[in-house]
Design a protein around this motif. Sequence first.
Motif, PDB file in Angstrom:
ATOM      1  N   UNK A  86       0.783  -1.107   0.065  1.00 28.27           N
ATOM      2  CA  UNK A  86       0.179   0.040   0.134  1.00 28.27           C
ATOM      3  C   UNK A  86       1.051   1.181   0.073  1.00 28.27           C
ATOM      4  N   UNK A  87       2.015   1.388   0.927  1.00 32.84           N
ATOM      5  CA  UNK A  87       2.967   2.359   0.763  1.00 32.84           C
ATOM      6  C   UNK A  87       3.495   2.569  -0.507  1.00 32.84           C
ATOM      7  N   UNK A  88       3.830   1.452  -1.251  1.00 35.01           N
ATOM      8  CA  UNK A  88       4.684   1.448  -2.477  1.00 35.01           C
ATOM      9  C   UNK A  88       3.754   2.185  -3.492  1.00 35.01           C
ATOM     10  N   UNK A  89       2.361   1.747  -3.455  1.00 36.04           N
ATOM     11  CA  UNK A  89       1.610   2.081  -4.549  1.00 36.04           C
ATOM     12  C   UNK A  89       1.065   3.756  -4.270  1.00 36.04           C
ATOM     13  N   UNK A  90       1.061   4.066  -3.040  1.00 38.67           N
ATOM     14  CA  UNK A  90       1.070   5.738  -3.007  1.00 38.67           C
ATOM     15  C   UNK A  90       2.029   6.301  -3.413  1.00 38.67           C
ATOM     16  N   UNK A  91       3.235   5.720  -3.119  1.00 37.69           N
ATOM     17  CA  UNK A  91       4.527   6.399  -3.580  1.00 37.69           C
ATOM     18  C   UNK A  91       4.425   6.471  -5.093  1.00 37.69           C
ATOM     19  N   UNK A 119      -6.312  -2.170   2.989  1.00 39.60           N
ATOM     20  CA  UNK A 119      -6.854  -1.516   1.808  1.00 39.60           C
ATOM     21  C   UNK A 119      -5.375  -1.169   0.923  1.00 39.60           C
ATOM     22  N   UNK A 120      -5.301  -1.590  -0.276  1.00 40.41           N
ATOM     23  CA  UNK A 120      -4.223  -1.179  -1.224  1.00 40.41           C
ATOM     24  C   UNK A 120      -4.692   0.117  -1.685  1.00 40.41           C
ATOM     25  N   UNK A 121      -5.626   0.136  -2.428  1.00 39.76           N
ATOM     26  CA  UNK A 121      -6.165   1.363  -3.177  1.00 39.76           C
ATOM     27  C   UNK A 121      -7.640   1.267  -3.370  1.00 39.76           C
ATOM     28  N   UNK A 122      -8.166   2.311  -3.731  1.00 35.82           N
ATOM     29  CA  UNK A 122      -9.810   2.378  -4.150  1.00 35.82           C
ATOM     30  C   UNK A 122      -9.750   2.563  -5.526  1.00 35.82           C
TER      31      UNK A 122
END
Length: 116
Positions: free
Chosen positions: A9-14, A108-111
């Motif tokens: 999830x942190x990697x996706x946000x980055x 939750x990874x993303x929406x």
Amino acid sequence: MATVYEQFASAVTTLYAGPLGGSFTLRRSSGGGYDANGDVVPVTTRDLRVRGVMKDKEFWNNGALLGVRTVAMLDNKHEPFPDDLLLVGQTSYTVDTVKAVAPNGSTVIRYEAVLK
């Protein structure tokens, strides 16, 4: 120690914060109408900054193309709700449906928000 899903999830946000993503405004309104005494309840609006990626996605059912809709894949910081507005530059979209992507059922990874 963070779980693999929290790390993802942190990697996706980055990733969304980098060259693949953009910054959008998620506008949420609440209130409106009348209370039990018949007094007007004012509408309040709150703007949230979200990171994400916009794309067109094909929707299929049993081999039949149902159509193409614009989908926003947003970071996991703020959950969008149906009827929220997503402002992308000068364009305004209304959130139609939202799917939380959570591979382990809790983080939750993303929406994914289908827009209209």
